[in-house]
Design a protein around this motif. Structure first.
Motif, PDB file in Angstrom:
ATOM      1  N   GLY A 120       3.147  -0.695 -31.115  1.00 33.51           N
ATOM      2  CA  GLY A 120       4.265  -1.500 -30.631  1.00 33.51           C
ATOM      3  C   GLY A 120       5.421  -1.428 -31.610  1.00 33.51           C
ATOM      4  N   GLU A 155       7.766  -4.457 -31.820  1.00 33.16           N
ATOM      5  CA  GLU A 155       8.369  -5.751 -31.493  1.00 33.16           C
ATOM      6  C   GLU A 155       9.361  -6.228 -32.539  1.00 33.16           C
ATOM      7  OE1 GLU A 155       7.552  -6.991 -28.354  1.00 33.16           O
ATOM      8  OE2 GLU A 155       6.546  -5.055 -28.397  1.00 33.16           O
ATOM      9  N   LYS A 168       5.468   4.894 -26.886  1.00 36.78           N
ATOM     10  CA  LYS A 168       4.983   3.564 -27.248  1.00 36.78           C
ATOM     11  C   LYS A 168       5.993   2.671 -27.978  1.00 36.78           C
ATOM     12  CE  LYS A 168       0.496   4.383 -26.335  1.00 36.78           C
ATOM     13  NZ  LYS A 168      -0.358   3.617 -25.467  1.00 36.78           N
ATOM     14  N   SER A 213       9.986  -2.925 -25.891  1.00 38.45           N
ATOM     15  CA  SER A 213       9.145  -4.013 -26.404  1.00 38.45           C
ATOM     16  C   SER A 213       8.189  -4.518 -25.329  1.00 38.45           C
ATOM     17  CB  SER A 213      10.021  -5.166 -26.896  1.00 38.45           C
ATOM     18  OG  SER A 213      10.544  -5.883 -25.795  1.00 38.45           O
ATOM     19  N   LEU A 214       7.304  -5.369 -25.732  1.00 33.80           N
ATOM     20  CA  LEU A 214       6.370  -6.023 -24.828  1.00 33.80           C
ATOM     21  C   LEU A 214       7.106  -6.766 -23.710  1.00 33.80           C
ATOM     22  CD1 LEU A 214       3.367  -6.825 -24.372  1.00 33.80           C
ATOM     23  CD2 LEU A 214       3.750  -8.710 -25.950  1.00 33.80           C
TER      24      LEU A 214
END
Length: 186
Positions: free
Chosen positions: A62, A64, A168, A172-173
């Motif tokens: 990630g 973030e 990936k 962001s999430l």
């Protein structure tokens, strides 16, 4: 409530140097966004002054923190004594992302051993340092660094890492574009 300081004291810096692990916290501005807390290892953090720190950020699943920093700049670092006298040290600040192609990269990266998989540097100006007791934190013994991430990055190779980051690390999430994602759209 713990003790507060406007900047790192020499004893805070000494405490940071002894830690093998620290955590980084960030959050988007939106109420429905996800708060992120990331553990960081290796010898990846540098204290540049009593109010300036940075860490070498390695490729992960990630991205973030960089998204949140691009959005609002808020960042918190937390260090916890797992050995020796109990203490928790938090650094509150405003951070930014330094990508390899940015003008600041060369100067800032010179302070780090560029580990395999290095993708960016996170730098922060600290406006509050807080210590607290840490009395309930258990003792844990340091057994060494994991070499899994380094081996993975070496195995991927530079082209594989670029491809992985494109897959990936660009969103962001919460569906926001990361600085790596913005760069890839340029």
């Amino acid at each position: 409530m713990g003790k507060r300081f406007p900047a790192l004291l020499p004893e805070h810096e000494a405490f940071i140097r002894k830690q093998h692990l620290f955590f980084v916290g960030s959050a988007p501005t939106a109420k429905d966004g996800h708060v992120n807390i990331s553990p960081k290892g290796y010898d990846s953090l540098r204290v540049f002054s009593p109010t300036e720190v940075a860490y070498l950020d390695l490729t992960g699943s990630g991205n973030e923190t960089s998204t949140h920093l691009a959005e609002n700049g808020r960042i918190t670092f937390m260090f916890v004594a797992l050995e020796g006298a109990p203490m928790i040290l938090r650094l509150y600040g405003t951070g930014k992302v330094i990508l390899p192609e940015s003008p600041e990269w060369e100067k800032t990266a010179a302070h780090f051993e560029l580990l395999p998989g290095a993708r960016q540097i996170i730098a922060a100006d600290i406006h509050l340092v807080q210590t607290s007791c840490g009395y309930s934190v258990p003792f844990l013994s340091y057994a060494g660094e994991r070499d899994t991430l380094e081996k993975w990055a070496i195995h991927k190779g530079e082209d594989g890492l670029i491809e992985y980051r494109e897959e990936k690390n660009t969103t962001s999430l919460d569906g926001r574009r990361t600085p790596i994602g913005e760069r890839s759209n340029a």
